[in-house]
Design a protein around this motif. Structure first.
Motif, PDB file in Angstrom:
ATOM      1  N   ALA A 606       0.824  -1.207   0.000  1.00 50.08           N
ATOM      2  CA  ALA A 606       0.000   0.000   0.000  1.00 50.08           C
ATOM      3  C   ALA A 606       0.863   1.265   0.000  1.00 50.08           C
ATOM      4  CB  ALA A 606      -0.924  -0.011   1.221  1.00 50.08           C
ATOM      5  N   VAL A 607       1.910   1.288   0.835  1.00 57.40           N
ATOM      6  CA  VAL A 607       2.733   2.496   0.890  1.00 57.40           C
ATOM      7  C   VAL A 607       3.535   2.665  -0.398  1.00 57.40           C
ATOM      8  CG1 VAL A 607       4.817   1.504   1.961  1.00 57.40           C
ATOM      9  CG2 VAL A 607       4.162   3.858   2.451  1.00 57.40           C
ATOM     10  N   THR A 608       3.925   1.565  -1.021  1.00 55.79           N
ATOM     11  CA  THR A 608       4.643   1.661  -2.297  1.00 55.79           C
ATOM     12  C   THR A 608       3.717   2.193  -3.383  1.00 55.79           C
ATOM     13  OG1 THR A 608       6.008  -0.222  -1.632  1.00 55.79           O
ATOM     14  CG2 THR A 608       6.047   0.374  -3.954  1.00 55.79           C
ATOM     15  N   ARG A 609       2.423   1.915  -3.242  1.00 57.20           N
ATOM     16  CA  ARG A 609       1.437   2.444  -4.196  1.00 57.20           C
ATOM     17  C   ARG A 609       0.988   3.851  -3.807  1.00 57.20           C
ATOM     18  NH1 ARG A 609      -1.475  -3.362  -4.463  1.00 57.20           N
ATOM     19  NH2 ARG A 609      -0.712  -4.016  -6.518  1.00 57.20           N
ATOM     20  N   ARG A 610       1.673   4.449  -2.832  1.00 53.72           N
ATOM     21  CA  ARG A 610       1.371   5.811  -2.360  1.00 53.72           C
ATOM     22  C   ARG A 610      -0.016   5.868  -1.719  1.00 53.72           C
ATOM     23  NH1 ARG A 610       5.501   8.819  -4.466  1.00 53.72           N
ATOM     24  NH2 ARG A 610       6.524   7.972  -6.324  1.00 53.72           N
ATOM     25  N   GLU A 611      -0.302   4.870  -0.903  1.00 59.17           N
ATOM     26  CA  GLU A 611      -1.563   4.826  -0.161  1.00 59.17           C
ATOM     27  C   GLU A 611      -1.252   4.664   1.331  1.00 59.17           C
ATOM     28  OE1 GLU A 611      -3.558   1.461  -1.823  1.00 59.17           O
ATOM     29  OE2 GLU A 611      -3.962   2.430  -3.736  1.00 59.17           O
ATOM     30  N   PRO A 612      -0.631   5.660   1.961  1.00 61.50           N
ATOM     31  CA  PRO A 612      -0.215   5.512   3.362  1.00 61.50           C
ATOM     32  C   PRO A 612      -1.367   5.289   4.335  1.00 61.50           C
ATOM     33  CG  PRO A 612       0.038   7.780   2.599  1.00 61.50           C
ATOM     34  CD  PRO A 612      -0.248   6.967   1.397  1.00 61.50           C
ATOM     35  N   THR A 613      -2.520   5.902   4.062  1.00 63.04           N
ATOM     36  CA  THR A 613      -3.656   5.702   4.968  1.00 63.04           C
ATOM     37  C   THR A 613      -4.093   4.244   4.989  1.00 63.04           C
ATOM     38  OG1 THR A 613      -4.407   7.951   4.500  1.00 63.04           O
ATOM     39  CG2 THR A 613      -6.005   6.428   5.475  1.00 63.04           C
ATOM     40  N   ALA A 644       7.858   3.255   9.671  1.00 67.23           N
ATOM     41  CA  ALA A 644       8.661   4.420   9.324  1.00 67.23           C
ATOM     42  C   ALA A 644       8.421   4.834   7.875  1.00 67.23           C
ATOM     43  CB  ALA A 644      10.140   4.107   9.550  1.00 67.23           C
ATOM     44  N   GLU A 645       8.330   3.849   6.976  1.00 63.07           N
ATOM     45  CA  GLU A 645       8.036   4.156   5.565  1.00 63.07           C
ATOM     46  C   GLU A 645       6.703   4.869   5.441  1.00 63.07           C
ATOM     47  OE1 GLU A 645       8.471   1.073   2.613  1.00 63.07           O
ATOM     48  OE2 GLU A 645       9.853  -0.021   3.901  1.00 63.07           O
ATOM     49  N   VAL A 646       5.725   4.403   6.207  1.00 64.14           N
ATOM     50  CA  VAL A 646       4.397   5.025   6.149  1.00 64.14           C
ATOM     51  C   VAL A 646       4.471   6.458   6.647  1.00 64.14           C
ATOM     52  CG1 VAL A 646       2.041   4.909   7.028  1.00 64.14           C
ATOM     53  CG2 VAL A 646       3.225   2.809   6.390  1.00 64.14           C
ATOM     54  N   ASP A 647       5.225   6.678   7.739  1.00 61.52           N
ATOM     55  CA  ASP A 647       5.380   8.040   8.250  1.00 61.52           C
ATOM     56  C   ASP A 647       6.039   8.950   7.217  1.00 61.52           C
ATOM     57  OD1 ASP A 647       4.213   7.463  10.643  1.00 61.52           O
ATOM     58  OD2 ASP A 647       6.093   7.122  11.724  1.00 61.52           O
ATOM     59  N   LEU A 648       7.080   8.447   6.570  1.00 61.46           N
ATOM     60  CA  LEU A 648       7.761   9.243   5.551  1.00 61.46           C
ATOM     61  C   LEU A 648       6.828   9.553   4.388  1.00 61.46           C
ATOM     62  CD1 LEU A 648      11.171   7.385   5.617  1.00 61.46           C
ATOM     63  CD2 LEU A 648      10.881   9.843   6.014  1.00 61.46           C
ATOM     64  N   ARG A 679      16.746   8.677   6.407  1.00 65.36           N
ATOM     65  CA  ARG A 679      15.685   9.259   5.574  1.00 65.36           C
ATOM     66  C   ARG A 679      14.891  10.298   6.359  1.00 65.36           C
ATOM     67  NH1 ARG A 679      12.009   5.181   2.406  1.00 65.36           N
ATOM     68  NH2 ARG A 679      11.305   7.224   1.597  1.00 65.36           N
ATOM     69  N   PHE A 680      14.638  10.018   7.661  1.00 64.44           N
ATOM     70  CA  PHE A 680      13.952  11.012   8.482  1.00 64.44           C
ATOM     71  C   PHE A 680      14.821  12.269   8.626  1.00 64.44           C
ATOM     72  CE2 PHE A 680      11.164   7.589   9.983  1.00 64.44           C
ATOM     73  CZ  PHE A 680       9.958   8.264  10.055  1.00 64.44           C
ATOM     74  N   PHE A 748      12.088   4.347  -6.620  1.00 60.10           N
ATOM     75  CA  PHE A 748      10.727   4.881  -6.716  1.00 60.10           C
ATOM     76  C   PHE A 748      10.308   5.556  -5.411  1.00 60.10           C
ATOM     77  CE2 PHE A 748      10.962   1.798 -10.070  1.00 60.10           C
ATOM     78  CZ  PHE A 748      10.210   2.344 -11.092  1.00 60.10           C
ATOM     79  N   THR A 749      10.678   4.946  -4.271  1.00 59.85           N
ATOM     80  CA  THR A 749      10.241   5.530  -2.995  1.00 59.85           C
ATOM     81  C   THR A 749      10.970   6.839  -2.699  1.00 59.85           C
ATOM     82  OG1 THR A 749      11.862   4.146  -1.829  1.00 59.85           O
ATOM     83  CG2 THR A 749       9.619   3.309  -1.993  1.00 59.85           C
ATOM     84  N   MET A 750      12.178   7.039  -3.246  1.00 58.23           N
ATOM     85  CA  MET A 750      12.929   8.284  -2.999  1.00 58.23           C
ATOM     86  C   MET A 750      13.025   9.144  -4.251  1.00 58.23           C
ATOM     87  SD  MET A 750      15.942   7.160  -0.355  1.00 58.23           S
ATOM     88  CE  MET A 750      16.312   5.546  -1.010  1.00 58.23           C
ATOM     89  N   ALA A 751      12.150   8.891  -5.217  1.00 55.16           N
ATOM     90  CA  ALA A 751      12.214   9.626  -6.486  1.00 55.16           C
ATOM     91  C   ALA A 751      11.883  11.099  -6.285  1.00 55.16           C
ATOM     92  CB  ALA A 751      11.235   8.997  -7.480  1.00 55.16           C
TER      93      ALA A 751
END
Length: 855
Positions: A606-613, A644-648, A679-680, A748-751
């Motif tokens: 989900a977070v990789t698909r940019r869906e943190p919620t 942590a990924e979700v928070d970022l 990253r933080f 992709f996550t740090m693009a």
């Protein structure tokens, strides 16, 4: 079917050979009536075992068919000579003068056993008279020397396989009894009767007489009509010793010589089985070689019924003999089945304790559990071994809380035994369900303790070198290995899991080998090589597919490892499918640890698909469902990384404090957590802190995923601090490692535009590779870095290249050097860019380009 006979009578001899009731006579007689040329027919019986009588009846049959005219040479046989030589001469010359292809049918030829008649038939067939065509109908292969003719292709044979009813014929027969059967029911009827004509006839009659109250499942050999037919027409014709052999061995679904000898207490099992298979069609050879045999389904039913009537007291003892033979030959399920039939409850428990426990983790698991369910409840506590059986069933039912008390009771009973030799196997076996139960609830410390205890006991037992001990060692090593993985000892876990896979391979425990290899794959993707994880997981999944075990519990780890590999490769659809397969397999017998893995993968997807919620929902579910007895620090650290990924993804730059809440203190940070902390720090614009955290190399297993992530972030940090060439150099090494391992997710996550600019510089400086080109293309497609947008603003391709360097600290001269043009050319491009974007200075041009989706 007539075509077989038409073709057959082109040869000197046609054998129509099958057991009683296969429709041999009906077939040949019906065929004979369709021929225009006459057919001579002689039905034989046991009284015809005399040469004069036999040949006299043969001549009478030929006369009745109008084949022998009054002055024919065979007419001299009307008074059959008593002299054998004279009789032979007349037969040879007489049959040689018959009209072309005269057909003589000898029905029930199995009744002829007189050596003189058989010898004269052999003499006749040594040089078969050209006009004569013999059709021999027999229940068994006749004792005639037809090998030469068979070798020369001059013998046609029609056997039971040819006489079996087809679907259409069976349906027509049933219809004649007033039955309208569906295609599936016709198939069931044929399967039960094996196409046997008499069985079909009697079975259809049985079903019709039931007025719809009977089903094909009720059709058996102990039904009165079928039992009477088989008893009178088949069993009655066999010698007493063969009949007894058949009755005693009917307790088994299939037989070999050793098993038959064990049951009957005789030594002629091989000879008897081959003779029975040769002489009738109710004993069937299984395979090309005469090793295993079975009885016709209905015949076996009838035999077992006869046995229960004639010698009921012997049945239990016969089953006991069979059980012990199977146990001695490592066929545990069959041994247990016969022990249950004998109601030998102590031996059932003994078998499970000494040989059967590894079946819990085998493809035979379901069959094994069904057998254990047949132990009566009032017997399940009578011995420690039978208590073990009940513990296995409790584990399968998921009633883990009830297991410790049952195991304690079994150990208490074992303590009252003085004989260590009989006590030891059960003591060892009791550790297996204890280990499995602790694994199910996630208590990895307890799993390590119990598996270590089992391994120590096996090592201390000098006699523990057989198959069962190897199986136990494989299971124990697998459990300790996976528990070491989840408790944060990857090197020790890798050693045990590899040893478990090797031991399982030796012990032929494929599912345990697959489980150990699947956890090795998980270990590699968590803290090792993504490429090796992919190879291990693919190997397990390919084997599982081939064996039909895709959704076996033992494949869960491999499916989840594959999902994580596909996540790192940024193939999200493939990751979702692997996760689906793993979750499906996991439902069969859920484990607390694997449930967390599944939810973690869902959150990471989900977070990789940019869906943190949505990702947070999975993390919340993981917290709610967490077993109170779960002890798996590796999983806890992994879940904190995902959080942590979700928070970022939710805006980490505004929540730098979350790094301290979510992640462990600096002194205990592993490499992956240092990267997350960095990253933080970068999100909070603390470049020096980010650089300090990345100044670290893993000292344990090669953490390729974290290394690639650190490399990408390190390049971005270096560029942000004005070290443009350092950024390019670091990214070059990172891209090489990522390409080798197939890792794409960090790009992709740090693009962002800075990373895009660094990748462009790397490409311009000779670092161009298919992998890098694909990453650049896909990252731009996913993050809005679009040449099309730039062109829409009127920028040229060269101006777009210069624009991508503007967010960096590079001077115009440095940009010119990277692009291989003069500094004046770069300055001219800068002026054009400012004009087209409506900017007055460099920083303003960058801000406008980002706002418009160009950067």
């Amino acid at each position: 079917m007539f075509s077989l006979l038409d073709a057959g009578v082109q040869n000197p001899v046609t054998l129509v050979c099958a057991g009683a009731g296969w429709g041999k006579t009906m077939l040949v007689s019906t065929w004979a009536r369709t021929r225009t040329a006459p057919v001579a027919w002689l039905s034989l019986d046991k009284h015809d075992n005399d040469p004069q009588r036999f040949w006299g009846y043969v001549l009478a049959a030929l006369d009745a068919a109008g084949i022998v005219p009054p002055n024919h040479a065979l007419a001299e046989l009307r008074s059959v000579p008593t002299d054998e030589r004279e009789r032979g001469r007349l037969l040879s010359s007489g049959f040689g003068q018959l009209s072309n292809k005269t057909v003589l049918v000898l029905d029930d030829f199995h009744e002829i056993d007189d050596p003189r008649v058989l010898q004269e038939m052999n003499d006749l067939l040594r040089r078969p008279p050209t006009p004569l065509r013999l059709v021999l109908i027999s229940r068994q292969l006749p004792a005639l020397a037809v090998q030469r003719l068979r070798a020369e292709g001059q013998v046609a044979e029609i056997r039971a396989d040819d006489l079996m009813f087809t679907d259409e014929e069976a349906a027509a027969l049933a219809h004649g009894h007033g039955l309208e059967l569906a295609a599936a029911e016709v198939g069931q009827l044929l399967e039960r009767t094996e196409g046997w004509a008499a069985g079909l006839q009697l079975g259809a009659g049985f079903l019709a007489d039931g007025n719809g109250g009977r089903s094909i499942a009720d059709l058996a050999g102990d039904i009165r009509s079928i039992d009477d037919y088989l008893t009178n027409e088949v069993l009655a014709n066999w010698p007493a010793n063969e009949r007894r052999f058949l009755l005693q061995t009917s307790i088994c679904e299939r037989l070999c010589a050793g098993l038959a000898n064990a049951i009957t207490a005789r030594h002629d099992g091989q000879r008897t089985l081959e003779q029975l298979e040769h002489s009738n069609d109710f004993v069937v050879r299984l395979g090309a070689k005469p090793l295993w045999f079975r009885y016709h389904h209905l015949m076996r039913d009838a035999l077992r019924h006869r046995l229960s009537l004639e010698d009921p007291a012997a049945v239990a003892e016969l089953h006991r003999r069979a059980a012990r033979w199977y146990a001695a030959n490592n066929s545990v399920l069959e041994a247990l089945d016969h022990s249950l039939a004998a109601q030998d409850w102590p031996y059932v428990g003994q078998l499970v304790a000494t040989q059967g426990a590894p079946l819990i983790l085998s493809p035979q698991q379901d069959a094994f559990l069904k057998i254990l369910q047949r132990v009566p409840p009032d017997q399940s506590s009578s011995t420690p071994e039978l208590i073990f059986c009940s513990v296995v069933l409790l584990f399968q039912a998921g009633n883990y809380e009830a297991i410790p008390a049952r195991i304690a009771r079994a150990r208490e009973m074992l303590g009252q035994r003085g004989d260590t030799a009989t006590r030891r196997p059960t003591e060892l076996m009791l550790l297996t369900p204890e280990m499995l139960a602790e694994r199910a609830v996630g208590n990895m410390r307890a799993v390590i303790a119990v598996s270590t205890q089992l391994l120590d006991l096996l090592a201390a037992d000098a006699s523990a070198d057989g198959l069962v001990a190897t199986q136990q060692r494989a299971v124990a090593l697998n459990h300790r290995g996976l528990a070491l993985l989840w408790t944060g000892r990857p090197e020790a876990a890798a050693r045990d899991l590899r040893a478990a896979a090797s031991a399982a391979r030796t012990a032929d425990l494929e599912l345990t080998e697959m489980n150990a290899t699947g956890h090795l794959a998980l270990l590699q993707i968590f803290c090792g090589s993504a490429d090796e994880a992919a190879q291990l997981a693919t190997g397990v999944r390919t084997l599982a597919e081939r064996r039909g075990w895709r959704y076996s519990l033992q494949t869960v780890a491999a499916h989840f490892a594959q999902a994580l590999v596909e996540l790192e490769r940024h193939d999200l659809d493939a990751a979702q499918e692997a996760l689906r397969q793993g979750t499906h397999a996991h439902h069969g017998n859920p484990e607390a640890a694997q449930r967390l893995v599944a939810l973690g993968i869902e959150a990471r997807l989900a977070v990789t698909r940019r869906e943190p919620t949505r990702a947070r929902l999975f993390l919340d579910e993981a917290r709610r469902e967490r077993s109170p007895r779960l002890h798996a620090p590796t999983l806890d650290r992994w879940m904190s990384l995902i959080e942590a990924e979700v928070d970022l993804a939710s805006g980490g730059s505004e929540q730098p404090h979350r790094a301290d809440i979510t992640l462990a203190p600096d002194a205990t940070l592993d490499f992956a957590h240092r990267v997350a902390r960095a990253r933080f720090a970068f999100a909070a614009h603390d470049l020096r802190r980010a650089e300090e955290l990345l100044r670290y190399s893993p000292t344990t297993l090669t953490q390729t995923v974290a290394t690639v992530e650190a490399g990408v972030l390190g390049a971005i940090v270096a560029d942000a601090r004005g070290h443009a060439m350092q950024a390019v150099d670091q990214l070059r090494d990172t891209v090489a490692l990522a390409a080798r391992e197939g890792i794409r997710r960090p790009f992709f996550t740090m693009a962002d535009s800075r990373l895009d600019a660094i990748m462009q510089r790397l490409r311009l400086l000779g670092g161009e590779t298919p992998f890098l080109d694909q990453i650049i293309s896909e990252v731009r497609a996913g993050t809005g870095v679009s040449a099309d947008m730039a062109i829409a603003q009127g920028l040229s391709e060269r101006e777009i290249e210069v624009l991508r360097y503007l967010p960096t600290m590079l001077s115009a001269a440095e940009i010119a050097g990277l692009l291989g043009v003069s500094v004046n050319t770069v300055k001219a491009h800068l002026r054009a860019i400012y004009r087209k974007l409506g900017a007055a200075r460099r920083s303003e041009a960058v801000a406008i380009a980002r706002q418009r989706g160009i950067l």
